[in-house]
Motif scaffolding. Structure first.
Motif, PDB file in Angstrom:
ATOM      1  N   LEU A  87      75.321  39.692  41.180  1.00 18.45           N
ATOM      2  CA  LEU A  87      75.943  38.381  41.388  1.00 18.45           C
ATOM      3  C   LEU A  87      76.756  38.391  42.677  1.00 18.45           C
ATOM      4  CD1 LEU A  87      76.741  35.536  40.467  1.00 18.45           C
ATOM      5  CD2 LEU A  87      78.541  36.585  39.060  1.00 18.45           C
ATOM      6  N   PRO A 115      72.811  32.874  37.266  1.00 15.42           N
ATOM      7  CA  PRO A 115      74.288  32.882  37.303  1.00 15.42           C
ATOM      8  C   PRO A 115      74.857  32.447  38.649  1.00 15.42           C
ATOM      9  CG  PRO A 115      73.463  34.852  36.216  1.00 15.42           C
ATOM     10  CD  PRO A 115      72.282  34.180  36.831  1.00 15.42           C
ATOM     11  N   ALA A 116      74.295  32.967  39.746  1.00 14.91           N
ATOM     12  CA  ALA A 116      74.782  32.593  41.077  1.00 14.91           C
ATOM     13  C   ALA A 116      74.467  31.138  41.372  1.00 14.91           C
ATOM     14  CB  ALA A 116      74.166  33.496  42.142  1.00 14.91           C
TER      15      ALA A 116
END
Length: 277
Positions: free
Chosen positions: A35, A81-82
């Motif tokens: 991430l 997620p990013a």
């Protein structure tokens, strides 16, 4: 704070950190580090493209159009997620478009700090990055090579060569990112920004527990386990003895305060009674 942001951007940094907290909750060290890499990548893209930065920071654009822009630009290069963090960050308000880059960089640093924390190396990484900053300051030839006209790849290779034999992988990664993206800062200022990010993440992983009298190691461990379950990250517990709270426990963690002390309950009762008169 080390980075200087205007009013809207300061508030947005707080909100962005909350998004990062959620993203690294329950993550592995490897996924937190990945991430971090992807947030560094996004910061680099925005730093090099003024029009994209302005589009992200434009308050007249609605959240849906900004989300579509993030998807168009980054869906193929960022994992979920990013991508979710970047989408959320794009909807926040910014005092200046350039603040987006600073905030994404801070989130990337703190994501790597979370990876180091999961490996029980966060203190080590802080110490190593500080020592690296001092090495650069004290060594004229090294500093000249890192701030000169060499390519980012050459600078990254030099830092890796200097650090890789003794430093942790997180320290090497952060130092490489730093020398590759000074963005007009002095290298000393960049180190200060990175150390600020590490310190901020460490401070968000400390629970300050106030009690009226000493508690046992077993009680301390149970409190730590309960907080870690909620946070999804290893945390550090600092115990403060405060007889004036009479009894119970007051817990401060990150931006939250849970005050179950007797003195707080008495004060609440007093305020309620006064309000009924």
């Amino acid at each position: 704070m080390r980075i200087h942001l205007g009013g809207s951007s300061r508030q947005s940094l707080v909100a962005a950190r909350a998004k990062l907290d959620a993203a690294v909750k329950g993550a592995t060290a490897a996924s937190a580090s990945e991430l971090s890499s992807q947030l560094f990548f996004a910061a680099d893209v925005l730093s090099k493209n003024t029009s994209i930065r302005r589009a992200f920071a434009d308050p007249s654009r609605d959240a849906a159009s900004k989300g579509a822009l993030v998807k168009d630009l980054f869906a193929k290069s960022l994992a979920a997620p990013a991508l979710e963090i970047l989408t959320d960050v794009s909807t926040l308000r910014w005092s200046a478009a350039g603040d987006l880059v600073h905030v994404l960089e801070q989130l990337a640093i703190e994501a790597e700090a979370s990876a180091a924390n999961l490996n029980n190396e966060l203190d080590r990484v802080e110490d190593e990055l500080f020592e690296t900053s001092q090495l650069v300051v004290d060594n004229f030839e090294l500093r000249k090579a890192l701030v000169g006209t060499g390519t980012p790849e050459a600078k990254s290779a030099l830092v890796t060569e200097v650090l890789s034999k003794k430093a942790s992988s997180s320290t090497v990664k952060l130092a490489v990112a730093l020398v590759s993206s000074l963005r007009g800062r002095s290298i000393e200022a960049a180190f200060a920004d990175y150390l600020f990010g590490l310190a901020n993440r460490r401070n968000r992983l400390i629970a300050v527990i106030r009690v009226a009298s000493e508690i046992t190691d077993a009680q301390k461990s149970r409190l730590a386990a309960a907080i870690e379950k909620q946070v999804g990250q290893p945390i550090r517990v600092n115990i403060e003895i405060e007889p004036s709270i009479l009894g119970g426990v007051s817990v401060k963690f990150a931006d939250e305060l849970v005050d179950g002390s007797v003195s707080n309950r008495l004060a609440s009762a007093g305020r309620a009674l006064a309000g009924n008169k």
